[in-house]
Design a protein around this motif. Structure first.
Motif, PDB file in Angstrom:
ATOM      1  N   LEU A 166      17.751 112.515   8.742  1.00 27.49           N
ATOM      2  CA  LEU A 166      16.954 112.518   9.969  1.00 27.49           C
ATOM      3  C   LEU A 166      15.464 112.485   9.648  1.00 27.49           C
ATOM      4  CD1 LEU A 166      16.899 112.737  13.069  1.00 27.49           C
ATOM      5  CD2 LEU A 166      16.910 115.219  12.788  1.00 27.49           C
ATOM      6  N   ILE A 167      15.044 113.261   8.655  1.00 22.61           N
ATOM      7  CA  ILE A 167      13.635 113.263   8.245  1.00 22.61           C
ATOM      8  C   ILE A 167      13.241 111.880   7.727  1.00 22.61           C
ATOM      9  CG2 ILE A 167      11.987 114.208   6.565  1.00 22.61           C
ATOM     10  CD1 ILE A 167      12.681 116.139   8.830  1.00 22.61           C
TER      11      ILE A 167
ATOM     12  N   LEU B 205      10.537 105.455  11.175  1.00 17.77           N
ATOM     13  CA  LEU B 205      10.193 105.043  12.540  1.00 17.77           C
ATOM     14  C   LEU B 205       8.710 105.235  12.824  1.00 17.77           C
ATOM     15  CD1 LEU B 205      13.191 106.320  14.678  1.00 17.77           C
ATOM     16  CD2 LEU B 205      12.457 103.954  14.377  1.00 17.77           C
ATOM     17  N   VAL B 206       8.143 106.359  12.379  1.00 16.73           N
ATOM     18  CA  VAL B 206       6.717 106.617  12.601  1.00 16.73           C
ATOM     19  C   VAL B 206       5.883 105.552  11.896  1.00 16.73           C
ATOM     20  CG1 VAL B 206       4.828 108.219  12.043  1.00 16.73           C
ATOM     21  CG2 VAL B 206       6.950 109.081  13.064  1.00 16.73           C
TER      22      VAL B 206
ATOM     23  N   HIS C  74      20.124 116.489   7.858  1.00 19.81           N
ATOM     24  CA  HIS C  74      18.723 116.852   8.063  1.00 19.81           C
ATOM     25  C   HIS C  74      17.814 115.942   7.244  1.00 19.81           C
ATOM     26  CE1 HIS C  74      15.027 119.193   7.188  1.00 19.81           C
ATOM     27  NE2 HIS C  74      15.121 119.482   8.464  1.00 19.81           N
TER      28      HIS C  74
ATOM     29  N   GLN D 166      14.624 108.918   8.398  1.00 18.84           N
ATOM     30  CA  GLN D 166      14.619 107.948   9.493  1.00 18.84           C
ATOM     31  C   GLN D 166      13.409 108.160  10.403  1.00 18.84           C
ATOM     32  OE1 GLN D 166      16.644 105.227  10.096  1.00 18.84           O
ATOM     33  NE2 GLN D 166      17.269 105.670   8.010  1.00 18.84           N
ATOM     34  N   THR D 167      13.071 109.417  10.669  1.00 17.20           N
ATOM     35  CA  THR D 167      11.908 109.710  11.508  1.00 17.20           C
ATOM     36  C   THR D 167      10.634 109.206  10.842  1.00 17.20           C
ATOM     37  OG1 THR D 167      13.018 111.669  12.390  1.00 17.20           O
ATOM     38  CG2 THR D 167      10.632 111.562  12.666  1.00 17.20           C
ATOM     39  N   SER D 168      10.505 109.441   9.557  1.00 19.24           N
ATOM     40  CA  SER D 168       9.331 108.956   8.822  1.00 19.24           C
ATOM     41  C   SER D 168       9.259 107.433   8.876  1.00 19.24           C
ATOM     42  CB  SER D 168       9.412 109.434   7.370  1.00 19.24           C
ATOM     43  OG  SER D 168       8.357 108.915   6.619  1.00 19.24           O
TER      44      SER D 168
END
Length: 124
Positions: free
Chosen positions: A81-82, A88-89, A78, A84-86
């Protein structure tokens, strides 16, 4: 201080002997390795009820450790994932800003030309 026959419970997750094994209880059928454990226990001189208790405690601890490991892996996944998402954004935002910054002068120039042309047509 009163003395009771109740055992002291420091960790409710670890069973007491009376919770796991009834007096005189035999090794249950279908228990993994019960026949092998019984033979090995007899050879070592360990009573069968102690072997059953040890097997049950081992199984319970294995389940608890598996649950803890699963929880730890889920938490790390988790968090990753947070992260990597940050990332990518931020990357996408930077690329969009760079693209808009590169296109903005041309768009402003085009909008000014169109507006001047529109005013010339309306006056003329």
């Amino acid at each position: 201080m009163t003395v009771t026959n109740e055992p002291e419970r420091n960790d409710p997750g670890i069973p007491t002997l009376t919770e796991v094994l009834a007096e005189g209880e035999a090794v249950p059928e279908g228990t993994a390795g019960s026949a092998q454990a019984g033979a090995a226990v007899a050879e070592l001189g360990v009573p069968a009820d102690v072997a059953v208790f040890a097997e049950r405690v081992s199984a319970r601890l294995t389940l608890q450790l598996a649950d803890e490991i699963t929880t730890m892996v889920e938490r790390r996944c988790h968090d990753a994932l947070i992260d990597q998402t940050s990332w990518l954004v931020q990357l996408i935002g930077k690329q969009v800003a760079d693209a808009l910054q590169a296109q903005l002068p041309d768009r402003i120039r085009q909008a000014v030309i169109e507006e001047v042309a529109k005013q010339v047509r309306s006056q003329g």
